[in-house]
Design a protein around this motif. Structure first.
Motif, PDB file in Angstrom:
ATOM      1  N   TRP A  58       0.777  -1.286  -0.072  1.00 35.08           N
ATOM      2  CA  TRP A  58      -0.132   0.113   0.040  1.00 35.08           C
ATOM      3  C   TRP A  58       0.962   1.338   0.025  1.00 35.08           C
ATOM      4  CZ3 TRP A  58      -0.742   3.832   3.568  1.00 35.08           C
ATOM      5  CH2 TRP A  58      -1.775   4.867   3.340  1.00 35.08           C
ATOM      6  N   MET A  59       1.928   1.233   0.618  1.00 33.45           N
ATOM      7  CA  MET A  59       3.042   2.275   0.870  1.00 33.45           C
ATOM      8  C   MET A  59       3.528   2.537  -0.883  1.00 33.45           C
ATOM      9  SD  MET A  59       3.046   3.610   3.910  1.00 33.45           S
ATOM     10  CE  MET A  59       4.668   4.779   3.409  1.00 33.45           C
ATOM     11  N   GLU A  60       3.698   1.597  -1.459  1.00 32.07           N
ATOM     12  CA  GLU A  60       4.220   1.706  -2.776  1.00 32.07           C
ATOM     13  C   GLU A  60       3.378   2.347  -3.734  1.00 32.07           C
ATOM     14  OE1 GLU A  60       5.568  -2.135  -4.151  1.00 32.07           O
ATOM     15  OE2 GLU A  60       7.388  -2.280  -2.893  1.00 32.07           O
ATOM     16  N   ARG A  61       2.071   1.820  -3.639  1.00 34.84           N
ATOM     17  CA  ARG A  61       1.014   2.827  -4.302  1.00 34.84           C
ATOM     18  C   ARG A  61       0.663   4.108  -3.853  1.00 34.84           C
ATOM     19  NH1 ARG A  61      -4.364  -0.523  -4.270  1.00 34.84           N
ATOM     20  NH2 ARG A  61      -4.816   1.226  -5.703  1.00 34.84           N
ATOM     21  N   LEU A  62       1.008   4.496  -2.373  1.00 36.97           N
ATOM     22  CA  LEU A  62       0.915   5.698  -2.225  1.00 36.97           C
ATOM     23  C   LEU A  62       1.986   6.675  -2.599  1.00 36.97           C
ATOM     24  CD1 LEU A  62      -0.243   7.644  -0.217  1.00 36.97           C
ATOM     25  CD2 LEU A  62       1.412   7.185   1.681  1.00 36.97           C
ATOM     26  N   LEU A  63       3.078   6.169  -2.730  1.00 39.33           N
ATOM     27  CA  LEU A  63       4.351   6.847  -3.504  1.00 39.33           C
ATOM     28  C   LEU A  63       4.040   7.125  -4.915  1.00 39.33           C
ATOM     29  CD1 LEU A  63       7.599   5.760  -1.542  1.00 39.33           C
ATOM     30  CD2 LEU A  63       5.952   7.753  -1.040  1.00 39.33           C
ATOM     31  N   GLU A  64       3.313   5.988  -5.622  1.00 39.66           N
ATOM     32  CA  GLU A  64       3.123   6.194  -6.904  1.00 39.66           C
ATOM     33  C   GLU A  64       1.949   7.026  -7.544  1.00 39.66           C
ATOM     34  OE1 GLU A  64       2.265   2.318  -8.116  1.00 39.66           O
ATOM     35  OE2 GLU A  64       4.255   1.517  -7.967  1.00 39.66           O
ATOM     36  N   GLY A  65       1.031   7.420  -6.146  1.00 39.51           N
ATOM     37  CA  GLY A  65       0.086   8.239  -6.426  1.00 39.51           C
ATOM     38  C   GLY A  65      -1.131   7.554  -7.083  1.00 39.51           C
ATOM     39  N   SER A  66      -1.378   6.387  -7.011  1.00 38.94           N
ATOM     40  CA  SER A  66      -2.432   5.277  -7.424  1.00 38.94           C
ATOM     41  C   SER A  66      -3.493   5.153  -6.510  1.00 38.94           C
ATOM     42  CB  SER A  66      -1.788   4.053  -8.094  1.00 38.94           C
ATOM     43  OG  SER A  66      -1.243   3.331  -7.000  1.00 38.94           O
ATOM     44  N   LEU A  67      -3.510   5.858  -5.164  1.00 38.57           N
ATOM     45  CA  LEU A  67      -4.458   5.432  -4.298  1.00 38.57           C
ATOM     46  C   LEU A  67      -5.584   6.421  -4.336  1.00 38.57           C
ATOM     47  CD1 LEU A  67      -2.200   4.564  -1.030  1.00 38.57           C
ATOM     48  CD2 LEU A  67      -3.450   2.921  -2.614  1.00 38.57           C
ATOM     49  N   GLN A  68      -6.696   5.850  -3.877  1.00 42.37           N
ATOM     50  CA  GLN A  68      -7.925   6.845  -4.061  1.00 42.37           C
ATOM     51  C   GLN A  68      -7.935   8.037  -2.691  1.00 42.37           C
ATOM     52  OE1 GLN A  68     -11.604   4.956  -3.248  1.00 42.37           O
ATOM     53  NE2 GLN A  68     -12.845   6.658  -3.920  1.00 42.37           N
ATOM     54  N   ARG A  69      -8.207   8.860  -3.216  1.00 44.58           N
ATOM     55  CA  ARG A  69      -8.237  10.058  -2.230  1.00 44.58           C
ATOM     56  C   ARG A  69      -9.383  10.607  -1.750  1.00 44.58           C
ATOM     57  NH1 ARG A  69      -3.580  13.977  -5.282  1.00 44.58           N
ATOM     58  NH2 ARG A  69      -1.738  12.394  -5.450  1.00 44.58           N
ATOM     59  N   PHE A  70      -9.333  10.948  -0.497  1.00 45.59           N
ATOM     60  CA  PHE A  70     -10.604  11.361  -0.002  1.00 45.59           C
ATOM     61  C   PHE A  70     -10.276  12.681   0.619  1.00 45.59           C
ATOM     62  CE2 PHE A  70     -10.054   6.713   0.901  1.00 45.59           C
ATOM     63  CZ  PHE A  70     -11.285   6.182   0.106  1.00 45.59           C
ATOM     64  N   TYR A  71     -11.081  13.921   0.238  1.00 47.91           N
ATOM     65  CA  TYR A  71     -10.959  15.296   0.507  1.00 47.91           C
ATOM     66  C   TYR A  71     -12.206  15.644   1.592  1.00 47.91           C
ATOM     67  CZ  TYR A  71      -7.852  15.680  -3.591  1.00 47.91           C
ATOM     68  OH  TYR A  71      -6.910  15.563  -4.436  1.00 47.91           O
ATOM     69  N   ILE A  72     -11.581  16.566   2.598  1.00 51.10           N
ATOM     70  CA  ILE A  72     -12.412  16.717   3.466  1.00 51.10           C
ATOM     71  C   ILE A  72     -12.345  18.512   3.437  1.00 51.10           C
ATOM     72  CG2 ILE A  72     -12.081  15.090   4.805  1.00 51.10           C
ATOM     73  CD1 ILE A  72     -10.020  16.736   6.422  1.00 51.10           C
ATOM     74  N   PRO A  73     -13.307  19.273   3.766  1.00 49.18           N
ATOM     75  CA  PRO A  73     -13.379  20.576   3.860  1.00 49.18           C
ATOM     76  C   PRO A  73     -12.399  21.126   4.723  1.00 49.18           C
ATOM     77  CG  PRO A  73     -15.338  19.748   5.137  1.00 49.18           C
ATOM     78  CD  PRO A  73     -14.632  18.448   4.443  1.00 49.18           C
TER      79      PRO A  73
END
Length: 570
Positions: free
Chosen positions: A549-564
């Motif tokens: 999961w950390m490798e995908r995080l550095l690749e930027g391929s993980l889903q992002r959840f935005y908050i206000p």
């Protein structure tokens, strides 16, 4: 580098066209000044020997004609810059006896003149004459005449400069090499080769020669095995293909005697080579040339440096400040820049030390522990900076600095744990993320779900059903197990990525023993009460896929959840 002041007769007894004894004393003093610092004098009687030194030194020779009794500083700097390529001499036209040279080479004594001699000493190869010569003009003039017409290959460095590697089809450079025996005087084959080179100067063709006795391996590589060329002079046309020594070449079948038929054959090959580069059909790897002048280079450099420093010292004591002003200005400018750089660097280092070591009152964050992992990942992209993983607890004190005001491009990877799973989860978390600690943009923290459950529940509401929002009247609200969750928080852009622990067999058995669990929970979620009852091994297995999961995080391929906005951490 050596300067050779050229004059005639005894310089101390020569007179200028001035009047009286003052002129005689001035001429005598000028002569003493002129020859004070030079070990080798070249006078009007032996300037021919000076110009004839091109054969031994393998360099063009330069004569500088000027009216000053001292060598101008600009000429000295030029000679020092090109000491490896040319030999310089100075002619003081004010001394009696220089008329023969000025008349022979048609010199205007009222303007500075530079002559460059190559293989022919009776006629200069090039000249420049003007009042107030500028440095750029002199440099361009010298650069265009750095080599002889048919220079001798005495080192591999000179070979690279005279015969450069082909860069493209439009930048082909051919070398016509004369392989000849060494002789005390110019031999007929070399004289014929030199006259051919003078009559056929081209931008794409360079003429050079090699002493076969000094460069035996180089010569034997280009010569065929036929006995006709053994002990004879030969001509080879070559083109370098790479810096490793690979060349394509063609050696003339007959020995080079310098006859008109030999010149005609060589000229025919050069004309054919313009139309058909495939004429060079042979291929070989040339060995490196032996540096023939290597033993004397260092000594010559020492002599040149000592002469140069001695002349500067003499010029200072004779109050030649006008010529010394540019050099002194350069020295003081360099010292000012050097000390200024040191001072600025010292202040910047002190500021960095202050930032890296803040006062004790500001060091409130508690370090969770510095755990040394038992292995390092072989496929890690960056080498870890430390031998441990530094994990900080995310509390209301560190919340602002570690998340809300996190610098752009930095992320905080937060592990969710409870009091009973803290030790085992932190150990496994350190092992999984250790190979990623080489990145300075990643920070590692942990959050106690026992203390900050409401903050975590609020954050997971934006995770698009990744963790369903529980009803506040649900009796299992306080039993939901979030231990093993990992959140990658980007404080600047206000988003996070979520890692959910993997479901294992032991957790399934534990979940099956509790009949009142909420069926809407996702896989991988278990009760907070049962998490403490599980063994340390099942708890550690929750983070088994964290490194992927950390490798995908550095690749930027993980889903992002935005908050206000980031909620407060009570």
């Amino acid at each position: 580098m050596k300067w050779f002041p050229i004059a005639s007769g005894n310089p101390t007894s020569s007179r200028s066209p001035q009047t009286g004894a003052s002129a005689a004393s001035t001429s005598s003093l000028s002569g003493k000044k002129l020859f004070r610092n030079w070990k080798d004098w070249v006078t009007n009687k032996n300037y021919v020997r000076f110009l004839s030194g091109w054969q031994q030194e393998n360099k063009p020779h330069v004569l500088l004609f000027d009216q000053g009794p001292m060598v101008p500083l600009l000429y000295k700097l030029t000679a020092f810059a090109y000491k490896d390529y040319l030999s310089f001499g100075y002619v003081y036209v004010g001394l009696r006896g220089a008329e023969e040279m000025t008349r022979q080479y048609n010199i205007n004594v009222y303007a500075p003149t530079i002559l460059i001699f190559k293989e022919h000493i009776n006629k200069p190869a090039d000249m420049i004459q003007a009042r107030g010569l500028k440095k750029q003009v002199i440099d361009d003039f010298i650069t265009q005449n750095k080599y002889l017409l048919a220079a001798r290959l005495t080192s591999q460095k000179l070979f690279h400069e005279l015969c450069p590697v082909k860069r493209s089809h439009r930048q082909r450079k051919y070398c016509v090499v004369l392989l000849t025996a060494e002789a005390s005087k110019l031999s007929k084959p070399f004289e014929a080769f030199l006259s051919f080179a003078l009559a056929n100067t081209q931008d794409t063709v360079r003429f050079v020669h090699v002493y076969s006795g000094r460069q035996q391996e180089f010569t034997s590589t280009l010569l065929p095995d036929s006995e006709a060329l053994q002990g004879q002079s030969a001509v080879s046309i070559l083109e370098r293909r790479n810096t490793a020594g690979r060349v394509v070449y063609k050696t003339l079948e007959d020995p080079w005697t310098g006859s008109e038929s030999d010149k005609f054959v060589l000229l025919g090959y050069l004309d054919q080579l313009r139309k058909d580069p495939a004429l060079l059909s042979s291929e070989a790897v040339l060995p490196d040339l032996i540096d023939e002048l290597a033993p004397v280079f260092f000594l010559r450099w020492l002599y040149s440096a000592s002469d140069y420093l001695a002349d500067i010292w003499d010029g200072m004591f004779h109050s030649n400040w006008r010529e010394m002003t540019p050099l002194l200005s350069l020295i003081f400018s360099a010292l000012f820049i050097l000390f200024g750089t040191v001072i600025v660097q010292a202040f910047s280092d002190s500021n960095e030390e202050r930032e890296s070591h803040p006062p004790d009152k500001e060091e409130v964050p508690e370090k969770a522990g510095k755990m040394e992992p038992s292995f390092t990942k072989a496929n890690s992209s960056k080498v870890p900076k430390k031998g441990f993983v530094e994990v900080t607890e995310l509390t209301d004190v560190t919340y602002t600095s570690n998340l809300v005001r996190l610098r752009p491009g930095h992320m905080n990877v937060v592990l969710i744990l409870s009091s009973c799973t803290k030790t085992s989860l932190l150990q496994r978390f350190a092992l999984e993320v250790y190979s990623f600690t080489g990145s300075s943009c990643l920070h590692f923290s942990f959050l106690s779900v026992d203390k900050h459950r409401e903050w975590l529940e609020y954050l997971l509401e934006f995770a698009q059903d990744a963790a369903p929002v529980p009803n506040q009247y649900d009796k299992h609200f306080m039993e939901r197990d979030y231990t093993g969750y990992v959140l990658a928080l980007n404080g600047h852009k206000k988003y996070f990525c979520l890692f959910k622990p993997q479901k294992i067999v032991e957790e399934e058995e534990a979940m099956g023993s509790c009949g009142d669990l909420d069926s809407s929970l996702h896989l991988g979620e278990s009760r907070g009460k049962s998490s403490c009852s599980l063994g340390s091994k099942p708890i550690k297995e929750k983070l088994s896929k964290l490194s992927l999961w950390m490798e995908r995080l550095l690749e930027g391929s993980l889903q992002r959840f935005y908050i206000p906005s980031w909620p407060e951490l009570d």
